[in-house]
Write an enzyme that holds these catalytic residues in place. Structure first.
Site, PDB file in Angstrom:
ATOM      1  N   HIS A 139     -23.637 -10.950   5.302  1.00 61.61           N
ATOM      2  CA  HIS A 139     -22.816  -9.943   6.089  1.00 61.61           C
ATOM      3  C   HIS A 139     -23.072  -8.501   5.732  1.00 61.61           C
ATOM      4  CE1 HIS A 139     -22.254 -13.520   8.373  1.00 61.61           C
ATOM      5  NE2 HIS A 139     -21.738 -12.866   9.354  1.00 61.61           N
ATOM      6  N   HIS A 197     -24.322  -5.849   8.213  1.00 60.82           N
ATOM      7  CA  HIS A 197     -23.765  -4.821   8.897  1.00 60.82           C
ATOM      8  C   HIS A 197     -24.462  -3.326   8.719  1.00 60.82           C
ATOM      9  CE1 HIS A 197     -19.674  -6.978   9.670  1.00 60.82           C
ATOM     10  NE2 HIS A 197     -20.413  -7.182  10.348  1.00 60.82           N
ATOM     11  N   ARG A 201     -12.258 -17.410   2.621  1.00 60.30           N
ATOM     12  CA  ARG A 201     -12.977 -17.300   3.941  1.00 60.30           C
ATOM     13  C   ARG A 201     -14.234 -16.276   3.679  1.00 60.30           C
ATOM     14  NH1 ARG A 201     -10.710 -15.648   9.870  1.00 60.30           N
ATOM     15  NH2 ARG A 201     -12.844 -15.441  10.893  1.00 60.30           N
ATOM     16  N   ARG A 242       1.411  -8.302  23.843  1.00 63.99           N
ATOM     17  CA  ARG A 242       1.589  -8.982  22.510  1.00 63.99           C
ATOM     18  C   ARG A 242       1.116 -10.379  22.518  1.00 63.99           C
ATOM     19  NH1 ARG A 242       6.880  -6.232  22.108  1.00 63.99           N
ATOM     20  NH2 ARG A 242       6.646  -4.367  21.233  1.00 63.99           N
ATOM     21  N   LYS A 288     -16.937 -23.830   9.209  1.00 63.53           N
ATOM     22  CA  LYS A 288     -16.282 -22.701   9.299  1.00 63.53           C
ATOM     23  C   LYS A 288     -14.768 -22.941   9.485  1.00 63.53           C
ATOM     24  CE  LYS A 288     -15.790 -18.563  11.757  1.00 63.53           C
ATOM     25  NZ  LYS A 288     -16.312 -17.571  12.710  1.00 63.53           N
ATOM     26  N   HIS A 296     -26.914  -9.725  15.822  1.00 63.61           N
ATOM     27  CA  HIS A 296     -26.226 -10.100  14.981  1.00 63.61           C
ATOM     28  C   HIS A 296     -26.840 -10.968  14.090  1.00 63.61           C
ATOM     29  CE1 HIS A 296     -22.672 -10.417  12.386  1.00 63.61           C
ATOM     30  NE2 HIS A 296     -22.830 -11.589  12.662  1.00 63.61           N
ATOM     31  N   ASN A 344     -18.677 -14.722   4.740  1.00 62.82           N
ATOM     32  CA  ASN A 344     -19.518 -13.197   4.926  1.00 62.82           C
ATOM     33  C   ASN A 344     -20.842 -13.416   3.945  1.00 62.82           C
ATOM     34  OD1 ASN A 344     -17.162 -12.554   6.125  1.00 62.82           O
ATOM     35  ND2 ASN A 344     -16.323 -11.268   4.547  1.00 62.82           N
ATOM     36  N   LYS A 363     -11.353 -13.640  14.679  1.00 57.96           N
ATOM     37  CA  LYS A 363     -11.669 -12.088  14.504  1.00 57.96           C
ATOM     38  C   LYS A 363     -11.954 -11.698  15.943  1.00 57.96           C
ATOM     39  CE  LYS A 363     -13.571 -12.366   9.822  1.00 57.96           C
ATOM     40  NZ  LYS A 363     -14.668 -11.943   9.068  1.00 57.96           N
ATOM     41  N   GLU A 376     -26.390 -18.451  11.315  1.00 63.70           N
ATOM     42  CA  GLU A 376     -24.972 -18.739  10.961  1.00 63.70           C
ATOM     43  C   GLU A 376     -24.976 -20.284  10.727  1.00 63.70           C
ATOM     44  OE1 GLU A 376     -22.914 -16.410  10.413  1.00 63.70           O
ATOM     45  OE2 GLU A 376     -23.066 -14.862  11.695  1.00 63.70           O
ATOM     46  N   GLU A 428      -8.863 -13.568   5.127  1.00 62.77           N
ATOM     47  CA  GLU A 428     -10.080 -13.031   4.186  1.00 62.77           C
ATOM     48  C   GLU A 428      -9.675 -12.551   2.903  1.00 62.77           C
ATOM     49  OE1 GLU A 428     -14.122 -11.927   6.166  1.00 62.77           O
ATOM     50  OE2 GLU A 428     -12.443 -10.560   6.819  1.00 62.77           O
TER      51      GLU A 428
HETATM   52  N1  LIG Z   1     -15.610 -12.803  15.732  1.00 64.88           N
HETATM   53  C1  LIG Z   1     -16.521 -13.176  15.008  1.00 64.88           C
HETATM   54  O1  LIG Z   1     -16.068 -14.083  14.150  1.00 64.88           O
HETATM   55  C2  LIG Z   1     -18.100 -12.702  15.377  1.00 64.88           C
HETATM   56  C3  LIG Z   1     -18.952 -13.434  14.506  1.00 64.88           C
HETATM   57  C4  LIG Z   1     -20.276 -13.246  14.495  1.00 64.88           C
HETATM   58  C5  LIG Z   1     -20.787 -11.920  15.329  1.00 64.88           C
HETATM   59  N2  LIG Z   1     -19.676 -11.235  16.125  1.00 64.88           N
HETATM   60  C6  LIG Z   1     -20.049 -10.406  16.922  1.00 64.88           C
HETATM   61  O2  LIG Z   1     -20.512 -11.009  18.194  1.00 64.88           O
HETATM   62  C7  LIG Z   1     -21.737  -9.579  18.647  1.00 64.88           C
HETATM   63  C8  LIG Z   1     -22.664 -10.447  18.740  1.00 64.88           C
HETATM   64  O3  LIG Z   1     -22.657 -11.452  19.885  1.00 64.88           O
HETATM   65  P1  LIG Z   1     -24.056 -12.190  20.281  1.00 64.88           P
HETATM   66  O4  LIG Z   1     -25.140 -12.282  19.239  1.00 64.88           O
HETATM   67  O5  LIG Z   1     -23.527 -13.373  20.768  1.00 64.88           O
HETATM   68  O6  LIG Z   1     -24.629 -11.518  21.478  1.00 64.88           O
HETATM   69  P2  LIG Z   1     -24.010 -10.419  22.695  1.00 64.88           P
HETATM   70  O7  LIG Z   1     -22.885 -11.155  23.271  1.00 64.88           O
HETATM   71  O8  LIG Z   1     -24.326  -9.184  22.436  1.00 64.88           O
HETATM   72  O9  LIG Z   1     -25.045 -11.024  23.654  1.00 64.88           O
HETATM   73  C9  LIG Z   1     -26.685 -10.636  23.395  1.00 64.88           C
HETATM   74  C10 LIG Z   1     -27.470 -10.757  24.910  1.00 64.88           C
HETATM   75  O10 LIG Z   1     -27.310 -12.067  25.463  1.00 64.88           O
HETATM   76  C11 LIG Z   1     -26.938 -12.144  26.930  1.00 64.88           C
HETATM   77  N3  LIG Z   1     -26.349 -13.377  27.011  1.00 64.88           N
HETATM   78  C12 LIG Z   1     -25.337 -13.898  26.490  1.00 64.88           C
HETATM   79  N4  LIG Z   1     -25.221 -15.210  26.770  1.00 64.88           N
HETATM   80  C13 LIG Z   1     -26.240 -15.227  27.546  1.00 64.88           C
HETATM   81  C14 LIG Z   1     -26.705 -16.737  28.389  1.00 64.88           C
HETATM   82  N5  LIG Z   1     -26.260 -17.716  28.279  1.00 64.88           N
HETATM   83  N6  LIG Z   1     -27.788 -16.562  29.214  1.00 64.88           N
HETATM   84  C15 LIG Z   1     -28.425 -15.305  29.259  1.00 64.88           C
HETATM   85  N7  LIG Z   1     -28.237 -14.293  28.542  1.00 64.88           N
HETATM   86  C16 LIG Z   1     -26.895 -14.524  27.749  1.00 64.88           C
HETATM   87  C17 LIG Z   1     -26.064 -10.906  26.649  1.00 64.88           C
HETATM   88  O11 LIG Z   1     -25.887 -10.246  28.110  1.00 64.88           O
HETATM   89  C18 LIG Z   1     -26.788  -9.937  25.823  1.00 64.88           C
HETATM   90  O12 LIG Z   1     -27.701  -9.018  26.512  1.00 64.88           O
HETATM   91  C19 LIG Z   1     -21.352  -8.637  17.600  1.00 64.88           C
HETATM   92  O13 LIG Z   1     -21.030  -7.450  18.160  1.00 64.88           O
HETATM   93  C20 LIG Z   1     -20.753  -9.176  16.601  1.00 64.88           C
HETATM   94  O14 LIG Z   1     -20.090  -8.121  15.710  1.00 64.88           O
HETATM   95  C21 LIG Z   1     -18.213 -11.481  16.171  1.00 64.88           C
END
Ligand SMILES: NC(=O)c1ccc[n+]([C@@H]2O[C@H](COP(=O)([O-])OP(=O)(O)OC[C@H]3O[C@@H](n4cnc5c(N)ncnc54)[C@H](O)[C@@H]3O)[C@@H](O)[C@H]2O)c1
Length: 292
Positions: A250, A254, A243, A123, A229, A271, A247, A145, A187, A239
């Protein structure tokens, strides 16, 4: 408080974002100041530069804590139940407690999955995050999130859980690949458009296109985006009200991500790229499809 530390409170918990030139003693001291049982699981993205992961591993060992390591690749298809359960198995096998520390180092994929893991394990374990893509640095590292994708639905399993600390490492920013760097700017632009003109003005400065290291404009943009943010989510984590502004772009994003994954190929758009297209679509639609 130093300009490179942002502090914010969520439900009586004080959380901090530290912007560091590189990993240093401040990081070690910070970890030792947490009331933990001195056990750490460090989960990191396989594609991050080896030198950065090497430094982090060394510093974690120097804290004197018992440290375990787990490497996972950060692509979206890996944000899945199998990887989540493997991490649970590891925590149970190594007898982690709710006072143990989980540190994730990666983009949104590693961050979302490890946030969920930290929230569910007994938890709630102590959760720290080191974001490594621009999307993660300016967006997904805060806000709480967490989630994994299940049955082809994005974030169908998830909840809210805030990292106690986020460490942004300037030397890591230099090593982010081109695509993972620029896709995060959607973003940043979004936060500029919905609530902070300062960001838009900073983006217009030519220095932003220069080298990433010691780029004061870039560090200002990152910190301003995070502060914007926080302003939108800190009183509305779930949300229901303000908040929702975060979005922007978004709904389309999505839909774009899901349809391209099933029609073209998995992980087709980052993303941030989908959010950029999504914002343009939403601007066009809110204007009834008419150009101004
Ligand atoms: N929680 C939230 O508020 C929130 C907000 C936006 C996106 N997301 C989520 O985040 C995800 C997308 O994340 P992302 O765009 O960061 O991509 P990701 O985490 O998928 O990374 C993209 C690619 O970059 C590589 N990578 C990451 N850091 C690196 C580095 N420093 N050097 C070399 N390679 C690197 C990874 O291995 C991958 O191949 C989605 O699942 C999305 O839903 C969440």
């Amino acid at each position: 408080m130093s300009k490179s530390v942002i502090s914010y409170k969520i439900e009586d918990e004080q959380n901090k974002i530290r912007y560091l030139k590189k990993i240093n003693n401040e990081f070690n001291r910070d970890i030792l100041s947490l009331k933990s049982d001195q056990k750490i699981l460090f989960i990191y993205d396989k594609n991050i530069a080896k030198s950065i992961i090497g430094d982090l591993k060394l510093n974690l060992k120097l804290t004197g804590n018992k440290v375990f390591f787990k490497e996972i690749e950060g692509k979206k298809t890996n944000k899945n139940i199998k990887n989540l359960l493997n991490l649970f198995d590891l925590l149970i096998e190594k007898k982690f407690t709710k006072n143990s520390i989980i540190i994730s180092c990666g983009g949104g994929v590693i961050g979302d999955m490890c946030g969920l893991l930290s929230s569910l394990y007994l938890r709630g374990a102590i959760y720290l995050h080191i974001p490594t893509t621009m999307t993660a640095i300016v967006d997904s590292c805060i806000g709480g999130k967490t989630g994994i994708n299940y049955k082809n639905l994005i974030n169908s399993m998830g909840n809210y859980y805030h990292p106690k600390r986020v460490y942004i490492l300037e030397n890591l920013i230099q090593s982010i690949p081109h695509r993972e760097y620029y896709s995060g700017f959607s973003e940043i632009i979004k936060c500029g458009l919905i609530g902070n003109k300062k960001i838009i003005n900073l983006l217009k400065k030519k220095q932003i296109l220069k080298k990433r290291e010691n780029n004061q404009i870039l560090s200002k943009i990152i910190l301003e985006t995070l502060k914007t943010k926080i302003k939108f989510f800190k009183n509305d984590v779930k949300e229901r009200n303000e908040r929702l502004y975060l979005n922007f772009g978004h709904t389309f994003a999505h839909a774009i991500e899901m349809s391209t994954e099933s029609i073209i190929k998995k992980d087709y758009f980052r993303h941030g790229e989908a959010v950029g297209i999504g914002m343009l679509c939403e601007i066009l639609f809110s204007n009834n499809g008419k150009k101004k």
